[in-house]
Design a protein around this motif. Structure first.
Motif, PDB file in Angstrom:
ATOM      1  N   PHE A  56       0.818  -1.222   0.000  1.00 40.44           N
ATOM      2  CA  PHE A  56       0.000   0.000   0.000  1.00 40.44           C
ATOM      3  C   PHE A  56       0.846   1.263   0.000  1.00 40.44           C
ATOM      4  O   PHE A  56       0.324   2.366  -0.135  1.00 40.44           O
ATOM      5  CB  PHE A  56      -1.023   0.010   1.149  1.00 40.44           C
ATOM      6  N   GLY A  57       2.146   1.127   0.129  1.00 38.03           N
ATOM      7  CA  GLY A  57       3.025   2.287   0.131  1.00 38.03           C
ATOM      8  C   GLY A  57       4.426   1.871   0.527  1.00 38.03           C
ATOM      9  O   GLY A  57       4.765   0.682   0.522  1.00 38.03           O
ATOM     10  N   SER A  58       5.235   2.878   0.873  1.00 33.83           N
ATOM     11  CA  SER A  58       6.593   2.591   1.321  1.00 33.83           C
ATOM     12  C   SER A  58       7.009   3.615   2.366  1.00 33.83           C
ATOM     13  O   SER A  58       6.441   4.699   2.466  1.00 33.83           O
ATOM     14  CB  SER A  58       7.576   2.594   0.145  1.00 33.83           C
ATOM     15  N   VAL A  59       8.007   3.228   3.124  1.00 33.82           N
ATOM     16  CA  VAL A  59       8.565   4.101   4.151  1.00 33.82           C
ATOM     17  C   VAL A  59      10.064   4.185   3.893  1.00 33.82           C
ATOM     18  O   VAL A  59      10.714   3.182   3.612  1.00 33.82           O
ATOM     19  CB  VAL A  59       8.225   3.600   5.575  1.00 33.82           C
ATOM     20  N   GLU A  60      10.570   5.418   3.935  1.00 34.95           N
ATOM     21  CA  GLU A  60      11.985   5.636   3.662  1.00 34.95           C
ATOM     22  C   GLU A  60      12.687   6.076   4.934  1.00 34.95           C
ATOM     23  O   GLU A  60      12.264   7.018   5.597  1.00 34.95           O
ATOM     24  CB  GLU A  60      12.133   6.713   2.581  1.00 34.95           C
ATOM     25  N   ALA A  61      13.748   5.354   5.251  1.00 34.98           N
ATOM     26  CA  ALA A  61      14.606   5.724   6.374  1.00 34.98           C
ATOM     27  C   ALA A  61      15.917   6.251   5.796  1.00 34.98           C
ATOM     28  O   ALA A  61      16.112   6.250   4.586  1.00 34.98           O
ATOM     29  CB  ALA A  61      14.835   4.523   7.273  1.00 34.98           C
ATOM     30  N   VAL A  62      16.794   6.700   6.659  1.00 38.89           N
ATOM     31  CA  VAL A  62      18.043   7.292   6.199  1.00 38.89           C
ATOM     32  C   VAL A  62      18.820   6.332   5.292  1.00 38.89           C
ATOM     33  O   VAL A  62      19.370   6.738   4.276  1.00 38.89           O
ATOM     34  CB  VAL A  62      18.913   7.730   7.404  1.00 38.89           C
ATOM     35  N   LYS A  63      18.806   5.031   5.619  1.00 40.30           N
ATOM     36  CA  LYS A  63      19.627   4.071   4.883  1.00 40.30           C
ATOM     37  C   LYS A  63      18.866   3.086   4.010  1.00 40.30           C
ATOM     38  O   LYS A  63      19.478   2.293   3.307  1.00 40.30           O
ATOM     39  CB  LYS A  63      20.491   3.279   5.872  1.00 40.30           C
ATOM     40  N   THR A  64      17.534   3.114   4.032  1.00 41.93           N
ATOM     41  CA  THR A  64      16.794   2.086   3.298  1.00 41.93           C
ATOM     42  C   THR A  64      15.371   2.544   2.981  1.00 41.93           C
ATOM     43  O   THR A  64      14.864   3.487   3.580  1.00 41.93           O
ATOM     44  CB  THR A  64      16.751   0.771   4.108  1.00 41.93           C
ATOM     45  N   VAL A  65      14.750   1.848   2.038  1.00 45.04           N
ATOM     46  CA  VAL A  65      13.329   2.029   1.733  1.00 45.04           C
ATOM     47  C   VAL A  65      12.669   0.668   1.924  1.00 45.04           C
ATOM     48  O   VAL A  65      13.196  -0.352   1.495  1.00 45.04           O
ATOM     49  CB  VAL A  65      13.115   2.532   0.288  1.00 45.04           C
ATOM     50  N   SER A  66      11.512   0.660   2.583  1.00 43.78           N
ATOM     51  CA  SER A  66      10.818  -0.589   2.866  1.00 43.78           C
ATOM     52  C   SER A  66       9.364  -0.487   2.409  1.00 43.78           C
ATOM     53  O   SER A  66       8.705   0.529   2.638  1.00 43.78           O
ATOM     54  CB  SER A  66      10.880  -0.865   4.369  1.00 43.78           C
ATOM     55  N   ASP A  67       8.868  -1.540   1.750  1.00 47.09           N
ATOM     56  CA  ASP A  67       7.461  -1.576   1.351  1.00 47.09           C
ATOM     57  C   ASP A  67       6.562  -1.759   2.565  1.00 47.09           C
ATOM     58  O   ASP A  67       6.970  -2.345   3.570  1.00 47.09           O
ATOM     59  CB  ASP A  67       7.214  -2.717   0.359  1.00 47.09           C
ATOM     60  N   LEU A  68       5.342  -1.273   2.433  1.00 50.95           N
ATOM     61  CA  LEU A  68       4.308  -1.428   3.457  1.00 50.95           C
ATOM     62  C   LEU A  68       3.243  -2.368   2.899  1.00 50.95           C
ATOM     63  O   LEU A  68       2.783  -2.179   1.776  1.00 50.95           O
ATOM     64  CB  LEU A  68       3.684  -0.064   3.775  1.00 50.95           C
ATOM     65  N   PHE A  69       2.844  -3.371   3.688  1.00 52.75           N
ATOM     66  CA  PHE A  69       1.921  -4.397   3.208  1.00 52.75           C
ATOM     67  C   PHE A  69       0.594  -4.340   3.962  1.00 52.75           C
ATOM     68  O   PHE A  69       0.564  -4.176   5.178  1.00 52.75           O
ATOM     69  CB  PHE A  69       2.546  -5.782   3.369  1.00 52.75           C
ATOM     70  N   MET A  70      -0.500  -4.525   3.212  1.00 54.03           N
ATOM     71  CA  MET A  70      -1.833  -4.549   3.804  1.00 54.03           C
ATOM     72  C   MET A  70      -2.008  -5.789   4.673  1.00 54.03           C
ATOM     73  O   MET A  70      -1.781  -6.908   4.217  1.00 54.03           O
ATOM     74  CB  MET A  70      -2.908  -4.568   2.715  1.00 54.03           C
ATOM     75  N   PRO A  71      -2.423  -5.597   5.936  1.00 44.95           N
ATOM     76  CA  PRO A  71      -2.665  -6.763   6.791  1.00 44.95           C
ATOM     77  C   PRO A  71      -3.948  -7.510   6.415  1.00 44.95           C
ATOM     78  O   PRO A  71      -4.038  -8.721   6.600  1.00 44.95           O
ATOM     79  CB  PRO A  71      -2.775  -6.178   8.192  1.00 44.95           C
ATOM     80  N   VAL A  72      -4.940  -6.788   5.897  1.00 41.16           N
ATOM     81  CA  VAL A  72      -6.215  -7.372   5.459  1.00 41.16           C
ATOM     82  C   VAL A  72      -6.660  -6.661   4.189  1.00 41.16           C
ATOM     83  O   VAL A  72      -6.221  -5.552   3.910  1.00 41.16           O
ATOM     84  CB  VAL A  72      -7.327  -7.231   6.536  1.00 41.16           C
ATOM     85  N   SER A  73      -7.536  -7.292   3.439  1.00 41.32           N
ATOM     86  CA  SER A  73      -8.077  -6.659   2.241  1.00 41.32           C
ATOM     87  C   SER A  73      -9.018  -5.529   2.629  1.00 41.32           C
ATOM     88  O   SER A  73      -9.745  -5.633   3.621  1.00 41.32           O
ATOM     89  CB  SER A  73      -8.845  -7.678   1.402  1.00 41.32           C
ATOM     90  N   GLY A  74      -8.997  -4.460   1.833  1.00 43.24           N
ATOM     91  CA  GLY A  74      -9.910  -3.360   2.108  1.00 43.24           C
ATOM     92  C   GLY A  74      -9.584  -2.123   1.297  1.00 43.24           C
ATOM     93  O   GLY A  74      -8.632  -2.098   0.518  1.00 43.24           O
ATOM     94  N   GLU A  75     -10.401  -1.102   1.510  1.00 34.87           N
ATOM     95  CA  GLU A  75     -10.218   0.168   0.818  1.00 34.87           C
ATOM     96  C   GLU A  75      -9.452   1.131   1.716  1.00 34.87           C
ATOM     97  O   GLU A  75      -9.781   1.307   2.889  1.00 34.87           O
ATOM     98  CB  GLU A  75     -11.572   0.789   0.470  1.00 34.87           C
ATOM     99  N   VAL A  76      -8.431   1.758   1.156  1.00 33.18           N
ATOM    100  CA  VAL A  76      -7.679   2.772   1.878  1.00 33.18           C
ATOM    101  C   VAL A  76      -8.536   4.046   1.903  1.00 33.18           C
ATOM    102  O   VAL A  76      -8.752   4.680   0.888  1.00 33.18           O
ATOM    103  CB  VAL A  76      -6.313   3.046   1.214  1.00 33.18           C
ATOM    104  N   LEU A  77      -9.047   4.368   3.092  1.00 32.98           N
ATOM    105  CA  LEU A  77      -9.943   5.512   3.243  1.00 32.98           C
ATOM    106  C   LEU A  77      -9.199   6.827   3.426  1.00 32.98           C
ATOM    107  O   LEU A  77      -9.656   7.873   2.975  1.00 32.98           O
ATOM    108  CB  LEU A  77     -10.856   5.300   4.461  1.00 32.98           C
ATOM    109  N   GLU A  78      -8.075   6.767   4.117  1.00 38.28           N
ATOM    110  CA  GLU A  78      -7.358   7.987   4.450  1.00 38.28           C
ATOM    111  C   GLU A  78      -5.902   7.664   4.725  1.00 38.28           C
ATOM    112  O   GLU A  78      -5.588   6.622   5.289  1.00 38.28           O
ATOM    113  CB  GLU A  78      -7.986   8.627   5.701  1.00 38.28           C
ATOM    114  N   VAL A  79      -5.035   8.583   4.318  1.00 39.79           N
ATOM    115  CA  VAL A  79      -3.621   8.521   4.670  1.00 39.79           C
ATOM    116  C   VAL A  79      -3.406   9.546   5.771  1.00 39.79           C
ATOM    117  O   VAL A  79      -3.964  10.641   5.720  1.00 39.79           O
ATOM    118  CB  VAL A  79      -2.745   8.836   3.444  1.00 39.79           C
TER     119      VAL A  79
END
Length: 126
Positions: A56-79
């Motif tokens: 559903f997205g990614s998070v960037e730290a100083v040394k790396t980028v990591s994907d973010l995974f949906m724990p359950v199926s659904g609609e992303v209502l708000e960031v």
């Protein structure tokens, strides 16, 4: 390591907290500590339906980028709008102000596939 009992967890270190028809999703205290200083959160999936396990997205730290995974199926209502200006909230308050998305859960039965606090603690060796 902070592992709240009222949340469910994934093997990829996301947490989910269900409040009525809406669920909040973020990354765990363990994940943020492993990533280090979070400098950017990129989530461009608002309004999309995403299956459990998909990115559903990614998070960037100083040394790396990591994907973010949906724990359950659904609609992303708000960031979480606060993360644009203050991505470090993920480090300082991963289970509170550092939440990432609100989701309309498509199938509550999928929550049964997630880890409870004890199982997540065992996963990370806490």
């Amino acid at each position: 390591m902070n592992i709240p009992e009222n949340l469910k967890y994934t093997n990829e270190h996301e947490w989910i907290r269900v409040e009525g028809d809406v669920a909040y999703v973020g990354i765990t205290d363990y994940a943020q500590s492993e990533l280090g200083e979070i400098v950017f959160v990129e989530i461009e999936t608002e309004g999309e339906n995403i299956a459990a396990g998909n990115t559903f997205g990614s998070v960037e730290a100083v040394k790396t980028v990591s994907d973010l995974f949906m724990p359950v199926s659904g609609e992303v209502l708000e960031v979480n709008p606060a993360l644009e200006a203050q991505p470090e909230l993920v480090n300082s308050d991963p289970y509170g102000e550092g939440w990432m998305i609100k989701v309309a859960v498509a199938d509550a039965a999928e929550l049964d596939n997630l880890l409870d606090a004890a199982a997540y603690a065992a996963l990370i060796g806490a």
